[in-house]
Design a protein around this motif. Sequence first.
Motif, PDB file in Angstrom:
ATOM      1  N   ASN A 118       1.058  -1.228  -0.034  1.00 47.58           N
ATOM      2  CA  ASN A 118      -0.424   0.154  -0.022  1.00 47.58           C
ATOM      3  C   ASN A 118       1.011   1.134  -0.528  1.00 47.58           C
ATOM      4  O   ASN A 118       1.916   1.303   0.917  1.00 47.58           O
ATOM      5  CB  ASN A 118      -0.901  -0.303   1.370  1.00 47.58           C
ATOM      6  N   PRO A 119       0.630   2.321  -1.178  1.00 49.32           N
ATOM      7  CA  PRO A 119       1.880   3.221  -0.983  1.00 49.32           C
ATOM      8  C   PRO A 119       1.579   4.560   0.379  1.00 49.32           C
ATOM      9  O   PRO A 119       2.806   4.901   0.976  1.00 49.32           O
ATOM     10  CB  PRO A 119       0.362   4.620  -1.752  1.00 49.32           C
ATOM     11  N   GLU A 120       0.429   4.313   1.275  1.00 53.17           N
ATOM     12  CA  GLU A 120       0.328   4.696   2.472  1.00 53.17           C
ATOM     13  C   GLU A 120       1.376   3.769   3.243  1.00 53.17           C
ATOM     14  O   GLU A 120       2.273   5.006   3.859  1.00 53.17           O
ATOM     15  CB  GLU A 120      -0.741   4.839   3.045  1.00 53.17           C
ATOM     16  N   ARG A 121       1.639   2.552   3.405  1.00 52.23           N
ATOM     17  CA  ARG A 121       2.341   2.575   4.267  1.00 52.23           C
ATOM     18  C   ARG A 121       4.108   2.292   4.042  1.00 52.23           C
ATOM     19  O   ARG A 121       4.713   2.770   4.457  1.00 52.23           O
ATOM     20  CB  ARG A 121       2.056   0.188   3.799  1.00 52.23           C
TER      21      ARG A 121
ATOM     22  N   ALA B 201       4.927   5.199   2.676  1.00 48.38           N
ATOM     23  CA  ALA B 201       5.228   6.635   2.995  1.00 48.38           C
ATOM     24  C   ALA B 201       5.422   6.806   4.207  1.00 48.38           C
ATOM     25  O   ALA B 201       6.410   7.597   4.771  1.00 48.38           O
ATOM     26  CB  ALA B 201       3.826   8.031   2.611  1.00 48.38           C
ATOM     27  N   ALA B 202       4.762   5.334   5.145  1.00 43.31           N
ATOM     28  CA  ALA B 202       5.194   5.667   6.286  1.00 43.31           C
ATOM     29  C   ALA B 202       6.345   4.779   6.992  1.00 43.31           C
ATOM     30  O   ALA B 202       7.371   5.572   7.821  1.00 43.31           O
ATOM     31  CB  ALA B 202       3.539   5.137   7.325  1.00 43.31           C
TER      32      ALA B 202
ATOM     33  N   GLN C 108       0.600  -4.731   4.780  1.00 43.18           N
ATOM     34  CA  GLN C 108       0.163  -5.073   5.581  1.00 43.18           C
ATOM     35  C   GLN C 108       0.115  -5.889   6.808  1.00 43.18           C
ATOM     36  O   GLN C 108       0.042  -6.563   7.370  1.00 43.18           O
ATOM     37  CB  GLN C 108      -1.248  -3.581   5.972  1.00 43.18           C
TER      38      GLN C 108
END
Length: 108
Positions: free
Chosen positions: A88-91, A93-94, A102
Amino acid sequence: MTIDTARYEDILRTRSRELYARLHRIDDDLGRQKNPDSADQALEAENDEVLEELGEAGENELKAIDAALARIAKGTFGTCTKCGTAINPERLAAVPHTPFCQDCAAGK
């Protein structure tokens, strides 16, 4: 969806430089002359333990960054190394150096 690997490579290399600088400061602090006062020595010993833990965490993160940079070079960055699905791109990014999606990170 394509991942801007050049952006992530820059992020990872910047973080790597920050960690190397921090590890150098930790090594300098651990190598300094100890205070002859016994009360100060006890406090310094506690501080050294914290510095050693921070150093170990930094070294582990550097290994993860190096592995992520290797995945960029191989063209597999952004793909879970365990199940092969896209991360996931949000993962990313974090935690840009994560090798896992995830679900795999959560042990599912």
